[in-house]
Enzyme design. Structure first.
Site, short mmCIF file in Angstrom:
data_model
loop_
_atom_site.label_atom_id
_atom_site.label_comp_id
_atom_site.label_asym_id
_atom_site.label_seq_id
_atom_site.Cartn_x
_atom_site.Cartn_y
_atom_site.Cartn_z
CG HIS A 6 -2.13 -0.75 1.24
ND1 HIS A 6 -1.78 -2.09 0.91
CD2 HIS A 6 -3.35 -0.45 0.98
CE1 HIS A 6 -3.29 -2.55 0.91
NE2 HIS A 6 -4.19 -1.48 1.16
CG HIS B 76 2.05 -3.04 6.53
ND1 HIS B 76 2.57 -4.23 5.89
CD2 HIS B 76 1.10 -3.24 5.63
CE1 HIS B 76 2.40 -4.89 4.97
NE2 HIS B 76 1.17 -4.08 4.56
#
Length: 483
Positions: free
Chosen positions: A252, A299
């Site tokens: 991302h 993350h």
């Protein structure tokens, strides 16, 4: 810092430098007493360093031509130790959990399936120490990826309870959820064609090229490095679909950085705009997507930082080649052959894992979009209809009038409906052909995870989507009077 951290490394450097300088001056020095570093009184222990370097060892090092500068080697060792501790700190899941709590997202104890266990009061966050102890207890039952859920914890597959959480700042909650959506493949597959239909096909083509490159590099690195995502607890996880994927780097963050700055670097030669405003927008959008990956718990800070840095390196290395690749993509007679065979080969040779992950399917989807779009742009160039802005480049930005907004919205809606219809038809037909070829029951949905079925059906589906968006949609707009 721990007792074996940079302070210990600095003490080792001092010992080596003392003996090295004494030996160089010709004055032997007595062996110093073993160094000890202080620790907390509660532990009741001391950590001693390795045995000091003897004069004989110093003599052999100073006379060895390959070891002519021990202090430099020790400094290198010191900075390596600092770097490793910094990486470990950035990988710490507690850092993500603290960011979530600062933004108003708190983890609470979820309801358990087993009897005799009650749920904690709503809004009471799990203490950090308790979360760490719970995590240590589960370490022996986890695999290398954090998507593993053990039945004893109530998180097993098959209708189990997910970890409960409380939101105390709904504004940030929705902001980060929307920002996280800006990094999904579905968003790019529907957003990038709108750039083609309403702004400039040149920008869309370049964005698709860079998006595919950074996503393929990021996905492959994930499955080769196999570094886990932050565990829950202590982290709150708001997404489940990609939890089976590995963590580093954050694709991302890579995609958001690459898309934002590719537009910033490519648009000045096509469209008139103020560079400072474009830079501010690029930094803001990419930062929001990066922070959203921490807020959603998908993350670590290290994953996000590495994703941004890798995208920056890719942009820096490939930027001088963009014009050359554009000419090859549009004018070379072998361009359509390469556009179909290379992505298909990369899809079939994608690294295999010991378990199923969505990375291969998502990567095949992106490669299929690139293949179809590249062939479509090559066909448009051959037909002499590229649908690029008319006039001397760079052209002014289109005026945002009510009529222009309505026409642009109509084009986007018609185009997205065409892409959705194409996806449904090609996906259904390709799955039917593959199921019949491999003699798989039509009701067996798990067969879609097999490589010999997943790769061809997804590649064919999204190659068709790329062809429709680049060739067919603009011609339909002309027939409908929308272009």
């Amino acid at each position: 810092m721990s007792a074996n951290g940079p302070l210990t490394s600095l003490l080792r450097i001092k010992v080596v430098q003392t003996h090295y300088r004494s030996r160089k001056a010709g004055h032997p020095t007595p062996s110093p007493a073993p160094l000890r570093t202080p620790v907390s009184r509660s532990s009741g222990r001391t950590c001693s360093l390795p045995a000091p370097i003897s004069p004989s060892t110093t003599r052999s090092c100073s006379e060895d031509p390959h070891l002519s500068a021990p202090p430099r080697l020790c400094l290198l060792f010191f900075f390596s130790a600092v770097t490793l501790e910094l990486l470990a700190y950035l990988q710490d899941p507690e850092l993500v959990a603290r960011f979530q709590r600062r933004c108003g997202l708190f983890l609470v104890e979820g309801a358990r399936q087993s009897g005799g266990r009650s749920r904690a009061p709503a809004g009471d966050p799990v203490p950090a120490d308790g979360a760490r102890e719970h995590l240590r207890a589960r370490c022996g039952r986890q695999d290398m990826n954090s998507n593993f859920r053990h039945k004893e914890d109530g998180y097993a597959d098959g209708g189990c309870h997910r970890p409960q959480y409380e939101v105390r700042n709904w504004l940030l909650h929705f902001l980060f959820l929307i920002s996280a959506g800006l990094g999904h493949e579905v968003f790019y597959i529907t957003c990038l064609p709108c750039v083609h239909w309403n702004l400039d096909p040149f920008l869309c083509r370049r964005l698709v090229n860079m998006w595919t490159l950074v996503m393929y590099v990021g996905q492959v690195m994930k499955d080769l490095l196999k570094l886990p995502r932050p565990p829950s607890p202590p982290v709150v996880k708001l997404e489940t679909r990609v939890d089976a994927e590995y963590g580093l780097p954050s694709t991302h963050a890579m995609a958001a950085t690459a898309i934002s700055f590719t537009v910033l670097l490519s648009a000045p030669s096509r469209i008139q705009f103020q560079f400072e405003v474009g830079l501010l927008i690029a930094v803001t959008l990419s930062s929001l997507v990066c922070l959203s990956r921490l807020y959603t718990g998908m993350h670590s800070v290290l994953d996000v930082v590495c994703g941004v840095l890798i995208s920056g390196v890719i942009l820096f290395v490939t930027y001088p080649c963009w014009e050359t690749f554009d000419r090859f993509q549009l004018h070379s007679p072998i361009s359509p052959v390469m556009a179909l065979t290379v992505p298909l080969l990369l899809s079939y040779t994608y690294p295999e894992l010991g378990h199923y992950s969505t990375t291969r399917g998502d990567t095949t989807t992106i490669l299929g979009c690139l293949a179809g779009s590249s062939v479509g742009y090559w066909v448009n160039e051959r037909l002499g209809q590229t649908f690029e802005p008319q006039g001397v480049l760079p052209v002014p930005l289109p005026a945002l009038t009510a009529e222009a907004l309505m026409v642009g919205t109509a084009r986007s809606l018609v185009g997205v409906l065409a892409l959705v219809g194409t996806r449904h038809v090609v996906k259904t037909s390709s799955l039917w052909i593959l199921y019949s070829w491999y003699r798989v029951p039509k009701t067996d949905d798990s067969a879609r995870r097999r490589r010999e079925i997943e790769v061809p059906y997804k590649f064919a589906t999204y190659t068709a989507v790329g062809l429709v968006h680049s060739i067919l949609c603009n011609r339909v707009f002309i027939l409908l009077g929308l272009l």
